[in-house]
Design a protein around this motif. Structure first.
Motif, PDB file in Angstrom:
ATOM      1  N   ILE A 192       0.672  -1.309   0.071  1.00  0.00           N
ATOM      2  CA  ILE A 192      -0.111   0.085   0.174  1.00  0.00           C
ATOM      3  C   ILE A 192       0.919   1.283  -0.131  1.00  0.00           C
ATOM      4  CG2 ILE A 192      -1.678   1.453   1.237  1.00  0.00           C
ATOM      5  CD1 ILE A 192      -2.905  -0.977   2.245  1.00  0.00           C
ATOM      6  N   ILE A 193       1.968   1.339   0.696  1.00  0.00           N
ATOM      7  CA  ILE A 193       2.848   2.239   0.957  1.00  0.00           C
ATOM      8  C   ILE A 193       3.409   2.676  -0.581  1.00  0.00           C
ATOM      9  CG2 ILE A 193       5.019   3.308   1.601  1.00  0.00           C
ATOM     10  CD1 ILE A 193       4.384   1.679   4.437  1.00  0.00           C
ATOM     11  N   GLY A 194       3.938   1.666  -1.162  1.00  0.00           N
ATOM     12  CA  GLY A 194       4.483   1.604  -2.334  1.00  0.00           C
ATOM     13  C   GLY A 194       3.665   2.096  -3.377  1.00  0.00           C
ATOM     14  N   MET A 195       2.248   1.682  -3.375  1.00  0.00           N
ATOM     15  CA  MET A 195       1.262   2.192  -4.416  1.00  0.00           C
ATOM     16  C   MET A 195       0.938   3.599  -4.144  1.00  0.00           C
ATOM     17  SD  MET A 195      -1.173  -1.122  -4.168  1.00  0.00           S
ATOM     18  CE  MET A 195      -2.322  -0.677  -5.508  1.00  0.00           C
ATOM     19  N   ILE A 196       0.945   4.206  -2.884  1.00  0.00           N
ATOM     20  CA  ILE A 196       0.689   5.559  -2.663  1.00  0.00           C
ATOM     21  C   ILE A 196       1.679   6.223  -3.202  1.00  0.00           C
ATOM     22  CG2 ILE A 196       0.503   7.245  -0.921  1.00  0.00           C
ATOM     23  CD1 ILE A 196      -0.919   5.064   0.654  1.00  0.00           C
ATOM     24  N   GLY A 197       3.090   5.898  -3.219  1.00  0.00           N
ATOM     25  CA  GLY A 197       4.367   6.563  -3.514  1.00  0.00           C
ATOM     26  C   GLY A 197       4.147   6.587  -5.067  1.00  0.00           C
ATOM     27  N   LEU A 198       3.815   5.495  -5.703  1.00  0.00           N
ATOM     28  CA  LEU A 198       3.630   5.455  -7.151  1.00  0.00           C
ATOM     29  C   LEU A 198       2.378   5.942  -7.729  1.00  0.00           C
ATOM     30  CD1 LEU A 198       5.495   1.823  -7.749  1.00  0.00           C
ATOM     31  CD2 LEU A 198       6.550   4.037  -7.919  1.00  0.00           C
ATOM     32  N   LYS A 199       1.449   6.288  -6.811  1.00  0.00           N
ATOM     33  CA  LYS A 199       0.196   6.719  -7.526  1.00  0.00           C
ATOM     34  C   LYS A 199      -0.502   5.718  -8.187  1.00  0.00           C
ATOM     35  CE  LYS A 199       1.302  11.496  -7.181  1.00  0.00           C
ATOM     36  NZ  LYS A 199       1.359  12.868  -7.835  1.00  0.00           N
ATOM     37  N   SER A 200      -0.104   4.546  -7.817  1.00  0.00           N
ATOM     38  CA  SER A 200      -1.005   3.363  -8.496  1.00  0.00           C
ATOM     39  C   SER A 200      -2.420   3.245  -8.325  1.00  0.00           C
ATOM     40  CB  SER A 200      -0.187   1.889  -8.312  1.00  0.00           C
ATOM     41  OG  SER A 200       1.157   2.089  -8.801  1.00  0.00           O
ATOM     42  N   PRO A 201      -3.092   2.599  -9.156  1.00  0.00           N
ATOM     43  CA  PRO A 201      -4.827   2.463  -8.874  1.00  0.00           C
ATOM     44  C   PRO A 201      -4.844   1.514  -7.820  1.00  0.00           C
ATOM     45  CG  PRO A 201      -4.366   1.859 -10.986  1.00  0.00           C
ATOM     46  CD  PRO A 201      -2.935   2.436 -10.764  1.00  0.00           C
ATOM     47  N   PHE A 202      -5.693   1.476  -7.341  1.00  0.00           N
ATOM     48  CA  PHE A 202      -6.106   0.519  -6.044  1.00  0.00           C
ATOM     49  C   PHE A 202      -7.314  -0.468  -6.537  1.00  0.00           C
ATOM     50  CE2 PHE A 202      -3.531   3.191  -3.574  1.00  0.00           C
ATOM     51  CZ  PHE A 202      -3.144   2.533  -2.310  1.00  0.00           C
ATOM     52  N   TRP A 203      -8.143  -0.046  -7.295  1.00  0.00           N
ATOM     53  CA  TRP A 203      -9.406  -0.571  -7.700  1.00  0.00           C
ATOM     54  C   TRP A 203      -8.933  -1.670  -8.854  1.00  0.00           C
ATOM     55  CZ3 TRP A 203     -13.243  -2.937  -5.772  1.00  0.00           C
ATOM     56  CH2 TRP A 203     -14.254  -3.418  -6.354  1.00  0.00           C
ATOM     57  N   PRO A 204      -9.109  -3.075  -8.956  1.00  0.00           N
ATOM     58  CA  PRO A 204      -8.885  -3.903  -9.864  1.00  0.00           C
ATOM     59  C   PRO A 204      -9.880  -3.795 -11.114  1.00  0.00           C
ATOM     60  CG  PRO A 204      -9.507  -5.201  -8.188  1.00  0.00           C
ATOM     61  CD  PRO A 204      -9.401  -3.629  -7.785  1.00  0.00           C
ATOM     62  N   GLY A 205     -11.197  -3.373 -10.483  1.00  0.00           N
ATOM     63  CA  GLY A 205     -12.332  -3.413 -11.456  1.00  0.00           C
ATOM     64  C   GLY A 205     -13.059  -4.635 -11.337  1.00  0.00           C
ATOM     65  N   HIS A 206     -14.354  -4.540 -11.413  1.00  0.00           N
ATOM     66  CA  HIS A 206     -15.592  -5.415 -11.049  1.00  0.00           C
ATOM     67  C   HIS A 206     -15.402  -6.757 -11.749  1.00  0.00           C
ATOM     68  CE1 HIS A 206     -17.774  -1.682  -9.724  1.00  0.00           C
ATOM     69  NE2 HIS A 206     -18.051  -2.508  -8.828  1.00  0.00           N
ATOM     70  N   THR A 207     -14.985  -6.755 -13.029  1.00  0.00           N
ATOM     71  CA  THR A 207     -14.998  -7.945 -13.703  1.00  0.00           C
ATOM     72  C   THR A 207     -13.842  -8.998 -13.133  1.00  0.00           C
ATOM     73  OG1 THR A 207     -15.475  -6.775 -15.778  1.00  0.00           O
ATOM     74  CG2 THR A 207     -14.511  -9.036 -16.127  1.00  0.00           C
ATOM     75  N   ALA A 208     -12.533  -8.348 -12.697  1.00  0.00           N
ATOM     76  CA  ALA A 208     -11.568  -9.505 -12.210  1.00  0.00           C
ATOM     77  C   ALA A 208     -11.718  -9.709 -10.668  1.00  0.00           C
ATOM     78  CB  ALA A 208     -10.432  -8.481 -12.056  1.00  0.00           C
ATOM     79  N   LEU A 209     -12.717  -9.211 -10.080  1.00  0.00           N
ATOM     80  CA  LEU A 209     -12.694  -9.416  -8.725  1.00  0.00           C
ATOM     81  C   LEU A 209     -13.002 -10.956  -8.261  1.00  0.00           C
ATOM     82  CD1 LEU A 209     -14.706  -6.356  -6.845  1.00  0.00           C
ATOM     83  CD2 LEU A 209     -12.286  -7.325  -6.458  1.00  0.00           C
ATOM     84  N   PRO A 210     -14.203 -11.552  -8.965  1.00  0.00           N
ATOM     85  CA  PRO A 210     -14.419 -13.234  -8.623  1.00  0.00           C
ATOM     86  C   PRO A 210     -13.159 -13.888  -8.810  1.00  0.00           C
ATOM     87  CG  PRO A 210     -15.933 -12.207 -10.136  1.00  0.00           C
ATOM     88  CD  PRO A 210     -15.062 -11.212 -10.028  1.00  0.00           C
ATOM     89  N   VAL A 211     -12.221 -13.669  -9.945  1.00  0.00           N
ATOM     90  CA  VAL A 211     -11.224 -14.496 -10.294  1.00  0.00           C
ATOM     91  C   VAL A 211      -9.887 -14.225  -9.082  1.00  0.00           C
ATOM     92  CG1 VAL A 211      -9.126 -14.974 -11.977  1.00  0.00           C
ATOM     93  CG2 VAL A 211     -11.452 -14.523 -12.780  1.00  0.00           C
ATOM     94  N   LEU A 212      -9.985 -12.908  -8.888  1.00  0.00           N
ATOM     95  CA  LEU A 212      -9.013 -12.607  -7.785  1.00  0.00           C
ATOM     96  C   LEU A 212      -9.188 -13.093  -6.372  1.00  0.00           C
ATOM     97  CD1 LEU A 212      -8.329  -8.823  -8.933  1.00  0.00           C
ATOM     98  CD2 LEU A 212      -6.615 -10.695  -9.179  1.00  0.00           C
ATOM     99  N   ALA A 213     -10.800 -13.190  -6.129  1.00  0.00           N
ATOM    100  CA  ALA A 213     -10.873 -13.698  -4.858  1.00  0.00           C
ATOM    101  C   ALA A 213     -10.445 -15.447  -4.689  1.00  0.00           C
ATOM    102  CB  ALA A 213     -12.381 -13.714  -4.880  1.00  0.00           C
ATOM    103  N   VAL A 214     -10.627 -16.091  -5.934  1.00  0.00           N
ATOM    104  CA  VAL A 214     -10.168 -17.366  -6.053  1.00  0.00           C
ATOM    105  C   VAL A 214      -8.725 -17.518  -5.813  1.00  0.00           C
ATOM    106  CG1 VAL A 214     -10.061 -19.611  -7.508  1.00  0.00           C
ATOM    107  CG2 VAL A 214     -12.181 -18.071  -7.538  1.00  0.00           C
ATOM    108  N   MET A 215      -7.975 -16.723  -6.586  1.00  0.00           N
ATOM    109  CA  MET A 215      -6.669 -16.472  -6.547  1.00  0.00           C
ATOM    110  C   MET A 215      -6.257 -16.075  -4.963  1.00  0.00           C
ATOM    111  SD  MET A 215      -5.788 -14.454  -9.799  1.00  0.00           S
ATOM    112  CE  MET A 215      -4.024 -13.980  -9.384  1.00  0.00           C
ATOM    113  N   GLY A 216      -6.794 -15.396  -4.185  1.00  0.00           N
ATOM    114  CA  GLY A 216      -6.525 -14.897  -2.979  1.00  0.00           C
ATOM    115  C   GLY A 216      -6.796 -16.210  -1.893  1.00  0.00           C
TER     116      GLY A 216
END
Length: 281
Positions: A192-216
């Protein structure tokens, strides 16, 4: 349950994790995807801890080791994602698959006797995994900055070996559940610290969420299995067996995605499992 069996369970889970990556859109931000996977894995881990009424934090004596394991886990994850994003697989996979050598070297340095035949079995596993993965890469495209790709791959290999070694060491003294929780929380906080520093987006998008949940969830089970081996004899073989995830990813793609496996790839599977079979004796 043996350390080797726990490592194979972890390999299956990370194999599922990597197959799922194929369903995540290429447009999904890398760090946002990794953060979602880590958070879901941590929520899953907390549910397991609640069900087992586990202590939340490990002993103070291993808190630092658990935290360092988290730093290395993030390093391994970023290295893995970064290396495979750049490719090619035939370069990346053999380097990352070599981390069991570091795990065995760590165990030997701490006084564990590793016979010549056991070293040969581990090298056989690495050879088999590398062969299957390298032959799965049919891309003839030139990849720029090979040096950076190698650096990412080495970073992943060192990160995985260090994560597993320190996690098992801490788990042997304080239990795998609180140790793994600290490992995950440190990785998430640093990301999170790195993402804030790099100004990277935090939200992966609704479409990817189910697959990312299985991966998690798969990632959560896998890391817990590796750290659980810390209480068992030959804990280092959990790390060795977990390196099979690259091979299993391709086998799962053959089963579920109907991707073709060549004769040489089947030979790679055979020699890798022969190495596992010897270590199980």
């Amino acid at each position: 349950m043996s350390a080797l069996t726990l490592g194979l369970i972890a390999a299956v889970m990370w194999g599922v994790h990597d197959v799922c990556v194929r369903f995540v859109s290429q447009k999904t931000p890398l760090m946002a995807s990794l953060l979602t996977v880590l958070v879901v894995g941590t929520v899953f881990h907390l549910i397991v801890m609640g069900a087992q009424q586990s202590a939340v934090l490990p002993d103070r004596s291993v808190m630092g080791i658990s935290a360092l394991s988290g730093v290395l886990f993030l390093m391994a994850s970023l290295g893995l994602y970064g290396a495979f994003q750049r490719g090619p697989v035939k370069l990346v996979s053999p380097i990352i698959a070599g981390y069991p050598v570091l795990s065995l070297a760590w165990a030997a340095w701490h006084g564990t006797h590793i016979s010549v035949l056991q070293w040969c079995a581990v090298l056989l596993i690495i050879l088999g995994v590398s062969l299957v993965a390298a032959l799965s890469d049919h891309s003839d495209e030139e990849v720029p900055s090979i040096g950076k790709t190698i650096a990412f791959s080495v970073m992943a290999a060192i990160g995985f070996a260090g994560t597993f070694a320190l996690g098992q060491m801490a788990s042997a003294h304080s239990g795998e559940l609180p140790v793994t929780l600290v490992t995950r929380c440190i990785a998430i906080a640093l990301l999170i610290i790195g993402m804030i520093g790099l100004k990277s987006p935090f939200w992966p998008g609704h479409t990817a969420l189910p697959v990312l949940a299985v991966m998690g969830i798969a990632d959560g089970i896998a890391l817990l299995m590796i750290n659980s081996a810390g209480h068992l004899p030959d804990a280092q073989y959990a790390s060795v067996a977990s390196s099979m995830f690259g091979l299993l990813t391709i086998v799962f793609a053959w089963i579920f995605l109907k991707e073709r496996l060549s004769t040489l790839q089947w030979f790679g599977c055979l020699i890798a499992f022969a190495g596992i079979g010897y270590l199980a004796l």
